[in-house]
Enzyme design. Structure first.
Site, mmCIF file in Angstrom:
data_model
loop_
_atom_site.group_PDB
_atom_site.id
_atom_site.type_symbol
_atom_site.label_atom_id
_atom_site.label_comp_id
_atom_site.label_asym_id
_atom_site.label_seq_id
_atom_site.Cartn_x
_atom_site.Cartn_y
_atom_site.Cartn_z
ATOM 1 N N SER A 34 -11.243 -0.395 2.473
ATOM 2 C CA SER A 34 -10.670 -0.754 3.781
ATOM 3 C C SER A 34 -10.162 0.511 4.453
ATOM 4 C CB SER A 34 -9.490 -1.710 3.600
ATOM 5 O OG SER A 34 -9.953 -2.892 3.020
ATOM 6 N N GLU A 57 -5.876 3.788 5.876
ATOM 7 C CA GLU A 57 -5.454 3.640 4.479
ATOM 8 C C GLU A 57 -5.839 4.860 3.628
ATOM 9 O OE1 GLU A 57 -5.886 -0.385 2.591
ATOM 10 O OE2 GLU A 57 -6.796 0.799 1.006
ATOM 11 N N ARG A 90 0.823 -1.231 0.000
ATOM 12 C CA ARG A 90 0.000 0.000 0.000
ATOM 13 C C ARG A 90 0.855 1.278 0.000
ATOM 14 N NH1 ARG A 90 -2.225 -3.263 -1.311
ATOM 15 N NH2 ARG A 90 -4.173 -4.222 -0.690
HETATM 16 C C1 LIG Z 1 -15.561 0.042 -2.113
HETATM 17 C C2 LIG Z 1 -14.060 0.246 -2.205
HETATM 18 C C3 LIG Z 1 -13.211 -0.840 -2.336
HETATM 19 C C4 LIG Z 1 -11.812 -0.670 -2.437
HETATM 20 N N1 LIG Z 1 -11.012 -1.765 -2.556
HETATM 21 C C5 LIG Z 1 -9.681 -1.617 -2.648
HETATM 22 C C6 LIG Z 1 -8.829 -2.755 -2.762
HETATM 23 O O1 LIG Z 1 -9.275 -3.891 -2.821
HETATM 24 N N2 LIG Z 1 -7.486 -2.553 -2.818
HETATM 25 C C7 LIG Z 1 -6.943 -1.300 -2.792
HETATM 26 O O2 LIG Z 1 -5.715 -1.190 -2.860
HETATM 27 N N3 LIG Z 1 -7.718 -0.201 -2.685
HETATM 28 C C8 LIG Z 1 -9.072 -0.320 -2.619
HETATM 29 N N4 LIG Z 1 -9.870 0.784 -2.478
HETATM 30 C C9 LIG Z 1 -9.253 2.118 -2.393
HETATM 31 C C10 LIG Z 1 -9.217 2.882 -3.730
HETATM 32 O O3 LIG Z 1 -10.182 2.393 -4.613
HETATM 33 C C11 LIG Z 1 -7.859 2.810 -4.426
HETATM 34 O O4 LIG Z 1 -6.856 3.290 -3.570
HETATM 35 C C12 LIG Z 1 -7.840 3.624 -5.729
HETATM 36 O O5 LIG Z 1 -6.695 3.299 -6.471
HETATM 37 C C13 LIG Z 1 -7.831 5.137 -5.511
HETATM 38 O O6 LIG Z 1 -7.865 5.748 -6.794
HETATM 39 P P1 LIG Z 1 -8.640 7.095 -7.048
HETATM 40 O O7 LIG Z 1 -8.462 7.431 -8.486
HETATM 41 O O8 LIG Z 1 -10.046 7.009 -6.569
HETATM 42 O O9 LIG Z 1 -7.795 8.107 -6.154
HETATM 43 P P2 LIG Z 1 -8.324 9.277 -5.201
HETATM 44 O O10 LIG Z 1 -9.123 8.695 -4.102
HETATM 45 O O11 LIG Z 1 -8.960 10.344 -6.012
HETATM 46 O O12 LIG Z 1 -6.931 9.804 -4.614
HETATM 47 C C14 LIG Z 1 -6.171 9.000 -3.745
HETATM 48 C C15 LIG Z 1 -4.747 9.590 -3.668
HETATM 49 O O13 LIG Z 1 -4.115 9.428 -4.934
HETATM 50 C C16 LIG Z 1 -3.723 10.706 -5.452
HETATM 51 N N5 LIG Z 1 -3.953 10.652 -6.904
HETATM 52 C C17 LIG Z 1 -5.047 10.209 -7.571
HETATM 53 N N6 LIG Z 1 -4.859 10.327 -8.894
HETATM 54 C C18 LIG Z 1 -3.626 10.840 -9.065
HETATM 55 C C19 LIG Z 1 -2.835 11.209 -10.195
HETATM 56 N N7 LIG Z 1 -3.289 11.063 -11.456
HETATM 57 N N8 LIG Z 1 -1.596 11.726 -10.002
HETATM 58 C C20 LIG Z 1 -1.100 11.874 -8.743
HETATM 59 N N9 LIG Z 1 -1.793 11.556 -7.634
HETATM 60 C C21 LIG Z 1 -3.034 11.045 -7.804
HETATM 61 C C22 LIG Z 1 -4.608 11.722 -4.755
HETATM 62 O O14 LIG Z 1 -3.970 12.986 -4.720
HETATM 63 C C23 LIG Z 1 -4.728 11.096 -3.381
HETATM 64 O O15 LIG Z 1 -3.581 11.388 -2.629
HETATM 65 C C24 LIG Z 1 -11.269 0.635 -2.395
HETATM 66 C C25 LIG Z 1 -12.135 1.748 -2.256
HETATM 67 C C26 LIG Z 1 -13.520 1.546 -2.164
HETATM 68 C C27 LIG Z 1 -14.412 2.744 -2.037
#
Ligand SMILES: Cc1cc2nc3c(=O)[nH]c(=O)nc-3n(C[C@H](O)[C@H](O)[C@H](O)COP(=O)(O)OP(=O)(O)OC[C@H]3O[C@@H](n4cnc5c(N)ncnc54)[C@H](O)[C@@H]3O)c2cc1C
Length: 340
Positions: free
Chosen positions: A233, A334, A156
């Site tokens: 999580s 997380e 992570r």
């Molecule tokens: C129902 C549910 C289930 C999930 N299951 C998992 C799982 O099984 N495993 C897991 O690892 N995670 C899981 N997650 C967490 C999440 O989905 C992941 O971490 C996902 O990759 C976050 O991506 P995002 O585009 O939504 O980022 P955001 O939530 O928009 O941002 C998260 C972070 O990443 C940064 N960021 C986003 N895009 C960029 C970019 N293009 N450049 C630089 N920084 C950036 C943001 O600034 C922030 O710091 C889950 C979430 C939910 C709601």
């Protein structure tokens, strides 16, 4: 910002823009610099808790699209825009019979978000398939390509959420997948699902299975499923030293409990955060005003409607405190906390 996040909390952004090209990103960066506004980069909003005060500067949503594929006999390369929806890309890779990310089906968010916390599930993580990350370097406004090693991936974690946090805007990510490869069936839930199968299932069935298992745990965003109104999580599985592990086992034995053993966790001396939460009095379905624990998974803090970020933070702290008091372990959240 609440509607732009999966957990549904967060006040207003002072400025907001969605950028679809590198030129637009550069323009947005110049705008924030010239006005001395703090910049926050937003992907799919699935790993965020945004404060009720919102963000005092510019929120820059990354909307770079496009999936370019180059599939040869023994190697497939997919170059994907950071703004593409992650699960849409997984569906495409599986449809092309390319293995390597099938267990990551159903994870919400953008492609650009996946390297940040080295997204992982069911025995796979993106660190295994990412070959390059193209990023805008805010230090000198240059676009750079980072190879896998340069991203510093671990559980992570990557340079993007640790040592170089806030430095790079991820533009595109390249994944190397295995054409015609077999699915990775390593986790107990998946093994159980395919127990009757004599051969390895095809990738498409594996993807379906992962999505079904995720849905049964509220870990698939589905309209109508209140338990998926979360940030996934909420706590990382703590990694313990042998001494800490012994101490934890001793405390469990006093209560006539046994620390559950999962091969995937044991290898890294990780212990299940969900087990710690459940055995600290927060069972599935626990309610605390407008927030609670998912009815399907002890590790998800859920917005039960109209919750504020303050409600979520207070509940998170209550859980951390109780787990620490009982088990002597401080759980680390997380999701990313924004504007606190
Ligand atoms: C129902 C549910 C289930 C999930 N299951 C998992 C799982 O099984 N495993 C897991 O690892 N995670 C899981 N997650 C967490 C999440 O989905 C992941 O971490 C996902 O990759 C976050 O991506 P995002 O585009 O939504 O980022 P955001 O939530 O928009 O941002 C998260 C972070 O990443 C940064 N960021 C986003 N895009 C960029 C970019 N293009 N450049 C630089 N920084 C950036 C943001 O600034 C922030 O710091 C889950 C979430 C939910 C709601």
């Amino acid at each position: 910002m609440a509607p732009l996040t999966t957990i549904g909390v967060g006040g207003p952004a002072r400025y907001f823009v969605e950028a679809r090209t590198v030129a637009e990103i550069s323009e947005a960066v110049n705008f924030s610099r010239s006005r001395e506004l703090p910049l926050f980069v937003l992907g799919g909003g699935s790993n965020l808790v945004i404060s009720d005060d919102g963000w005092p500067g510019l929120v820059l949503r990354i909307g770079i699209s496009g999936i370019e594929e180059n599939i040869r006999r023994d190697q497939a390369s997919f170059d994907v825009g950071a703004g593409e929806e992650w699960d849409k890309f997984v569906a495409r890779a599986v449809a092309r019979k390319c293995a390597g990310i099938e267990c990551l089906s159903g994870i919400p968010g953008s492609v650009g978000g996946t390297p940040v916390q080295n997204v992982g599930a069911y025995g796979q993580e993106v660190a295994e398939t990412i070959t390059a990350v193209l990023a805008f370097d805010l230090r000198d406004n240059q676009v750079r390509e980072l190879c896998n090693e340069a991203c510093g991936f671990s559980y992570r974690s990557s340079i993007f959420n640790t040592s170089e946090r806030g430095r790079f805007i991820i533009l595109r990510v390249t994944y190397a997948l295995r054409p015609g490869g077999e699915p990775h069936i390593a986790y107990a839930d998946l093994k159980k699902y395919f127990a009757g199968w004599k051969e390895k299932p095809p990738l498409a069935e594996t993807r379906d299975a992962v999505r079904k298992i995720r849905a049964s745990k509220g870990m698939l965003i589905s309209p109508g499923d209140d338990d998926s109104r979360s940030a996934g999580s909420f706590f990382k599985n703590p990694i313990l030293s042998p001494e800490q592990y012994q101490e934890l086992s001793r405390k469990a034995a006093v209560k006539n409990l046994q620390i559950p053993s999962y091969p995937a966790l044991d290898a890294l001396k990780k212990v299940s955060a969900a087990w710690l939460v459940e055995h600290s009095g927060f069972s599935k379905g626990f309610s605390h005003g407008r927030v609670g624990i998912s009815r399907k998974h002890a590790l998800a803090i859920v917005n039960r409607g109209e919750a504020t970020a303050a409600d979520i933070v207070a509940f998170k702290e209550q859980i951390q405190q109780r787990v620490e008091d009982i088990w002597g372990i401080r759980l680390e959240p997380e999701p990313v906390f924004v504007g606190f």
